[in-house]
Design a protein around this motif. Sequence first.
Motif, short mmCIF file in Angstrom:
data_model
loop_
_atom_site.label_atom_id
_atom_site.label_comp_id
_atom_site.label_asym_id
_atom_site.label_seq_id
_atom_site.Cartn_x
_atom_site.Cartn_y
_atom_site.Cartn_z
N GLY A 71 23.55 -17.44 -52.59
CA GLY A 71 23.25 -16.64 -53.78
C GLY A 71 23.91 -15.28 -53.87
O GLY A 71 23.69 -14.56 -54.85
N ALA A 72 24.72 -14.89 -52.92
CA ALA A 72 25.41 -13.59 -52.99
C ALA A 72 26.75 -13.79 -53.70
O ALA A 72 27.65 -14.43 -53.16
N SER A 73 26.87 -13.27 -54.90
CA SER A 73 28.11 -13.42 -55.67
C SER A 73 29.21 -12.54 -55.10
O SER A 73 28.97 -11.64 -54.29
N ASP A 74 30.43 -12.81 -55.55
CA ASP A 74 31.56 -11.99 -55.12
C ASP A 74 31.37 -10.54 -55.55
O ASP A 74 31.78 -9.62 -54.83
N ASP A 75 30.76 -10.33 -56.73
CA ASP A 75 30.52 -8.96 -57.20
C ASP A 75 29.55 -8.23 -56.26
O ASP A 75 29.72 -7.04 -55.97
N LYS A 85 29.03 -8.91 -53.07
CA LYS A 85 29.72 -8.66 -51.81
C LYS A 85 30.66 -7.46 -51.94
O LYS A 85 30.75 -6.62 -51.03
N SER A 86 31.35 -7.37 -53.07
CA SER A 86 32.26 -6.25 -53.30
C SER A 86 31.48 -4.93 -53.36
O SER A 86 31.91 -3.91 -52.81
N LEU A 87 30.32 -4.96 -54.03
CA LEU A 87 29.48 -3.76 -54.13
C LEU A 87 29.01 -3.33 -52.75
O LEU A 87 29.10 -2.15 -52.39
N ALA A 88 28.54 -4.29 -51.95
CA ALA A 88 28.04 -3.96 -50.62
C ALA A 88 29.14 -3.35 -49.76
O ALA A 88 28.90 -2.39 -49.01
N ARG A 89 30.34 -3.89 -49.85
CA ARG A 89 31.44 -3.39 -49.04
C ARG A 89 31.94 -2.03 -49.51
O ARG A 89 32.59 -1.30 -48.75
N SER A 90 31.61 -1.67 -50.75
CA SER A 90 32.04 -0.37 -51.28
C SER A 90 31.07 0.75 -50.93
O SER A 90 31.41 1.93 -51.05
N LEU A 91 29.87 0.39 -50.52
CA LEU A 91 28.85 1.40 -50.23
C LEU A 91 29.07 2.00 -48.83
O LEU A 91 29.08 1.28 -47.85
N ALA A 110 16.78 0.62 -54.09
CA ALA A 110 17.62 1.10 -52.99
C ALA A 110 18.42 -0.09 -52.51
O ALA A 110 17.85 -1.15 -52.23
N LEU A 111 19.72 0.07 -52.45
CA LEU A 111 20.62 -0.98 -51.99
C LEU A 111 21.21 -0.54 -50.66
O LEU A 111 21.91 0.47 -50.59
N ILE A 112 20.90 -1.29 -49.61
CA ILE A 112 21.30 -0.90 -48.25
C ILE A 112 22.32 -1.90 -47.72
O ILE A 112 21.97 -3.07 -47.50
N PRO A 113 23.55 -1.47 -47.51
CA PRO A 113 24.55 -2.39 -46.95
C PRO A 113 24.28 -2.66 -45.48
O PRO A 113 23.83 -1.78 -44.75
N ALA A 139 32.97 1.06 -39.17
CA ALA A 139 34.29 0.61 -39.62
C ALA A 139 34.31 -0.85 -40.03
O ALA A 139 35.36 -1.40 -40.35
N SER A 140 33.15 -1.50 -40.02
CA SER A 140 33.08 -2.93 -40.31
C SER A 140 32.69 -3.17 -41.76
O SER A 140 31.93 -2.39 -42.36
N ALA A 141 33.19 -4.27 -42.33
CA ALA A 141 32.83 -4.64 -43.69
C ALA A 141 31.40 -5.16 -43.72
O ALA A 141 30.91 -5.74 -42.75
N ALA A 142 30.72 -4.94 -44.83
CA ALA A 142 29.34 -5.38 -44.96
C ALA A 142 29.25 -6.90 -44.90
O ALA A 142 30.08 -7.61 -45.47
N PHE A 143 28.23 -7.39 -44.20
CA PHE A 143 27.98 -8.84 -44.14
C PHE A 143 26.67 -9.20 -44.84
O PHE A 143 26.22 -10.35 -44.79
N GLY A 144 26.07 -8.21 -45.51
CA GLY A 144 24.82 -8.47 -46.20
C GLY A 144 24.37 -7.27 -47.01
O GLY A 144 24.95 -6.18 -46.91
N LEU A 145 23.34 -7.48 -47.81
CA LEU A 145 22.79 -6.40 -48.64
C LEU A 145 21.27 -6.55 -48.68
O LEU A 145 20.74 -7.63 -48.96
#
Length: 225
Positions: free
Chosen positions: A135-139, A141-147, A174-177, A183-189
Amino acid sequence: MNAAIPPITEEDIAQFLIHTPDFFERHAGLLSAVQLTSPHGGRAVSLQERQAEMLREKIKLLEQRLMEMMRHGNENMLIADKLLRWSRQMFLVARPADLPAVLVSELRSQFSVPQSAMKLWDLAEVYAGEPFAQGASDDVKSLARSLTAPYCGVNAGFDAVQWLDDPEAAASVALIPLTAGPASAAFGLLVLASPDSQRYQAGMATDFLERIGELASAALSRVRD
Protein backbone atom coordinates in the motif's frame (compact mmCIF):
# COMPACT_ATOMS: atom_id res chain seq x y z
CA MET A 1 35.35 84.45 30.77
CA ASN A 2 35.04 80.95 32.20
CA ALA A 3 33.09 78.34 30.27
CA ALA A 4 29.69 77.45 31.73
CA ILE A 5 29.79 74.48 34.07
CA PRO A 6 27.48 71.73 32.73
CA PRO A 7 24.63 70.80 35.06
CA ILE A 8 24.90 67.67 37.18
CA THR A 9 22.91 64.82 35.68
CA GLU A 10 21.30 61.77 37.22
CA GLU A 11 24.06 59.69 35.64
CA ASP A 12 26.67 61.86 37.43
CA ILE A 13 24.91 61.23 40.74
CA ALA A 14 24.65 57.49 40.07
CA GLN A 15 28.33 57.24 39.17
CA PHE A 16 29.27 59.22 42.29
CA LEU A 17 27.33 56.84 44.55
CA ILE A 18 28.80 53.79 42.81
CA HIS A 19 32.34 55.05 43.25
CA THR A 20 31.76 56.37 46.77
CA PRO A 21 30.47 53.34 48.69
CA ASP A 22 31.03 54.97 52.10
CA PHE A 23 28.75 57.94 51.29
CA PHE A 24 25.74 56.48 53.13
CA GLU A 25 27.94 55.49 56.04
CA ARG A 26 28.74 59.15 56.52
CA HIS A 27 25.13 60.18 55.86
CA ALA A 28 23.17 57.29 57.35
CA GLY A 29 20.17 59.51 58.06
CA LEU A 30 19.49 59.83 54.34
CA LEU A 31 18.57 56.17 54.05
CA SER A 32 15.58 56.58 56.36
CA ALA A 33 14.67 59.97 54.86
CA VAL A 34 14.51 58.79 51.24
CA GLN A 35 10.92 58.08 50.20
CA LEU A 36 10.04 56.00 47.12
CA THR A 37 6.75 55.16 45.44
CA SER A 38 5.61 51.60 46.02
CA PRO A 39 4.34 49.75 42.93
CA HIS A 40 1.63 48.31 45.19
CA GLY A 41 -0.90 51.11 45.65
CA GLY A 42 1.40 54.03 44.86
CA ARG A 43 2.05 54.84 48.53
CA ALA A 44 5.34 56.32 49.70
CA VAL A 45 7.73 53.86 51.35
CA SER A 46 11.24 54.03 52.75
CA LEU A 47 14.24 52.88 50.77
CA GLN A 48 14.64 49.85 53.02
CA GLU A 49 10.99 48.86 52.58
CA ARG A 50 11.25 49.26 48.80
CA GLN A 51 14.35 47.07 48.77
CA ALA A 52 12.48 44.46 50.81
CA GLU A 53 9.62 44.55 48.29
CA MET A 54 12.05 44.07 45.42
CA LEU A 55 13.65 41.14 47.24
CA ARG A 56 10.25 39.53 47.84
CA GLU A 57 9.42 39.94 44.13
CA LYS A 58 12.71 38.29 43.15
CA ILE A 59 12.08 35.41 45.56
CA LYS A 60 8.57 34.95 44.15
CA LEU A 61 9.95 34.87 40.61
CA LEU A 62 12.60 32.32 41.60
CA GLU A 63 9.93 30.18 43.27
CA GLN A 64 7.82 30.28 40.10
CA ARG A 65 10.82 29.24 38.00
CA LEU A 66 11.62 26.42 40.42
CA MET A 67 8.03 25.14 40.24
CA GLU A 68 8.17 25.31 36.45
CA MET A 69 11.44 23.35 36.41
CA MET A 70 9.92 20.73 38.72
CA ARG A 71 6.84 20.47 36.50
CA HIS A 72 8.97 20.03 33.37
CA GLY A 73 11.08 17.48 35.24
CA ASN A 74 8.00 15.45 36.16
CA GLU A 75 6.71 15.63 32.58
CA ASN A 76 10.07 14.47 31.25
CA MET A 77 10.06 11.54 33.70
CA LEU A 78 6.60 10.50 32.52
CA ILE A 79 7.64 10.71 28.87
CA ALA A 80 10.81 8.72 29.55
CA ASP A 81 8.75 6.07 31.36
CA LYS A 82 6.34 5.78 28.42
CA LEU A 83 9.23 5.57 25.97
CA LEU A 84 10.78 2.78 28.06
CA ARG A 85 7.50 0.84 28.18
CA TRP A 86 7.03 1.21 24.42
CA SER A 87 10.59 0.02 23.75
CA ARG A 88 10.17 -2.90 26.14
CA GLN A 89 7.10 -4.12 24.29
CA MET A 90 9.04 -4.14 21.03
CA PHE A 91 11.83 -6.19 22.62
CA LEU A 92 9.27 -8.76 23.77
CA VAL A 93 7.93 -9.45 20.28
CA ALA A 94 9.04 -12.96 19.33
CA ARG A 95 8.07 -13.02 15.63
CA PRO A 96 9.51 -10.23 13.46
CA ALA A 97 6.34 -10.28 11.34
CA ASP A 98 4.32 -9.22 14.43
CA LEU A 99 6.59 -6.30 15.25
CA PRO A 100 5.04 -3.56 13.03
CA ALA A 101 1.54 -4.13 14.44
CA VAL A 102 2.80 -4.15 18.05
CA LEU A 103 4.92 -1.07 17.43
CA VAL A 104 1.95 0.92 16.12
CA SER A 105 -0.60 -0.28 18.69
CA GLU A 106 1.73 0.31 21.64
CA LEU A 107 2.55 3.76 20.30
CA ARG A 108 -1.14 4.63 20.37
CA SER A 109 -1.56 3.14 23.83
CA GLN A 110 1.50 4.58 25.56
CA PHE A 111 1.37 8.08 24.08
CA SER A 112 -2.40 8.49 23.66
CA VAL A 113 -2.16 8.91 19.90
CA PRO A 114 -5.71 8.83 18.44
CA GLN A 115 -4.63 7.22 15.16
CA SER A 116 -1.42 5.80 13.76
CA ALA A 117 -0.34 3.64 10.85
CA MET A 118 2.86 2.50 9.18
CA LYS A 119 3.99 1.06 5.87
CA LEU A 120 7.38 -0.40 5.01
CA TRP A 121 9.25 -1.25 1.81
CA ASP A 122 12.62 -2.64 0.74
CA LEU A 123 12.14 -5.51 3.19
CA ALA A 124 13.38 -9.07 3.26
CA GLU A 125 11.55 -11.14 0.65
CA VAL A 126 9.86 -13.31 3.27
CA TYR A 127 7.88 -10.26 4.49
CA ALA A 128 6.89 -8.94 1.06
CA GLY A 129 3.34 -10.29 1.37
CA GLU A 130 2.64 -8.90 4.85
CA PRO A 131 -0.01 -6.13 5.20
CA PHE A 132 2.59 -3.64 6.47
CA ALA A 133 4.55 -4.13 3.23
CA GLN A 134 1.54 -3.33 1.02
CA GLY A 135 0.00 0.00 0.00
CA ALA A 136 2.91 2.47 -0.06
CA SER A 137 2.69 4.36 -3.35
CA ASP A 138 5.68 5.76 -5.20
CA ASP A 139 4.57 9.25 -4.12
CA VAL A 140 4.61 8.20 -0.45
CA LYS A 141 8.05 6.63 -0.83
CA SER A 142 9.34 9.79 -2.52
CA LEU A 143 7.87 11.94 0.28
CA ALA A 144 9.44 9.78 2.98
CA ARG A 145 12.84 9.92 1.30
CA SER A 146 12.62 13.70 1.02
CA LEU A 147 12.02 14.24 4.73
CA THR A 148 15.12 15.10 6.74
CA ALA A 149 13.00 15.48 9.90
CA PRO A 150 9.44 14.57 10.88
CA TYR A 151 6.73 16.66 9.26
CA CYS A 152 4.20 18.20 11.64
CA GLY A 153 1.19 20.21 10.54
CA VAL A 154 -2.26 20.13 9.05
CA ASN A 155 -3.41 17.20 6.98
CA ALA A 156 -2.79 18.45 3.46
CA GLY A 157 -4.29 15.40 1.79
CA PHE A 158 -1.24 13.15 2.07
CA ASP A 159 -1.68 9.71 0.50
CA ALA A 160 -0.28 8.12 3.67
CA VAL A 161 -3.23 9.45 5.70
CA GLN A 162 -5.43 6.96 3.86
CA TRP A 163 -3.68 4.19 5.81
CA LEU A 164 -5.53 5.32 8.94
CA ASP A 165 -8.79 3.76 10.09
CA ASP A 166 -10.56 7.12 9.89
CA PRO A 167 -8.69 9.46 7.51
CA GLU A 168 -11.42 12.10 7.69
CA ALA A 169 -10.76 12.56 11.42
CA ALA A 170 -7.09 13.43 10.87
CA ALA A 171 -6.95 17.22 11.32
CA SER A 172 -3.23 17.34 12.11
CA VAL A 173 -0.54 14.77 11.37
CA ALA A 174 3.06 13.87 12.06
CA LEU A 175 4.91 12.00 9.33
CA ILE A 176 8.03 10.25 10.61
CA PRO A 177 10.46 8.76 8.08
CA LEU A 178 12.07 5.45 9.02
CA THR A 179 15.70 5.05 8.01
CA ALA A 180 18.66 2.84 8.80
CA GLY A 181 20.79 5.92 9.47
CA PRO A 182 21.22 9.63 8.64
CA ALA A 183 22.67 8.88 5.19
CA SER A 184 20.26 6.06 4.35
CA ALA A 185 17.11 6.30 2.24
CA ALA A 186 13.81 5.86 4.05
CA PHE A 187 12.41 2.32 4.09
CA GLY A 188 9.13 3.25 5.72
CA LEU A 189 6.83 5.98 7.00
CA LEU A 190 5.09 6.23 10.36
CA VAL A 191 1.92 8.35 10.48
CA LEU A 192 0.49 9.85 13.68
CA ALA A 193 -2.81 11.69 13.49
CA SER A 194 -5.18 13.61 15.72
CA PRO A 195 -8.60 15.29 15.34
CA ASP A 196 -7.06 18.23 17.22
CA SER A 197 -5.65 20.63 14.63
CA GLN A 198 -3.14 21.92 17.21
CA ARG A 199 -1.72 18.55 18.32
CA TYR A 200 0.90 18.52 15.56
CA GLN A 201 1.80 22.07 14.58
CA ALA A 202 4.14 23.37 11.92
CA GLY A 203 7.27 24.70 13.61
CA MET A 204 6.93 22.56 16.74
CA ALA A 205 10.04 20.87 18.12
CA THR A 206 10.50 17.43 16.58
CA ASP A 207 13.31 16.06 18.78
CA PHE A 208 11.05 13.57 20.53
CA LEU A 209 9.47 12.42 17.27
CA GLU A 210 12.96 11.93 15.85
CA ARG A 211 13.82 9.66 18.77
CA ILE A 212 10.61 7.71 18.11
CA GLY A 213 11.68 7.31 14.49
CA GLU A 214 15.18 6.19 15.45
CA LEU A 215 13.93 3.55 17.91
CA ALA A 216 11.26 2.30 15.51
CA SER A 217 13.80 2.09 12.67
CA ALA A 218 16.24 0.13 14.83
CA ALA A 219 13.54 -2.31 15.96
CA LEU A 220 12.30 -2.82 12.40
CA SER A 221 15.75 -3.90 11.24
CA ARG A 222 14.47 -7.40 12.10
CA VAL A 223 12.17 -7.39 9.06
CA ARG A 224 14.79 -6.01 6.73
CA ASP A 225 17.49 -8.69 7.17
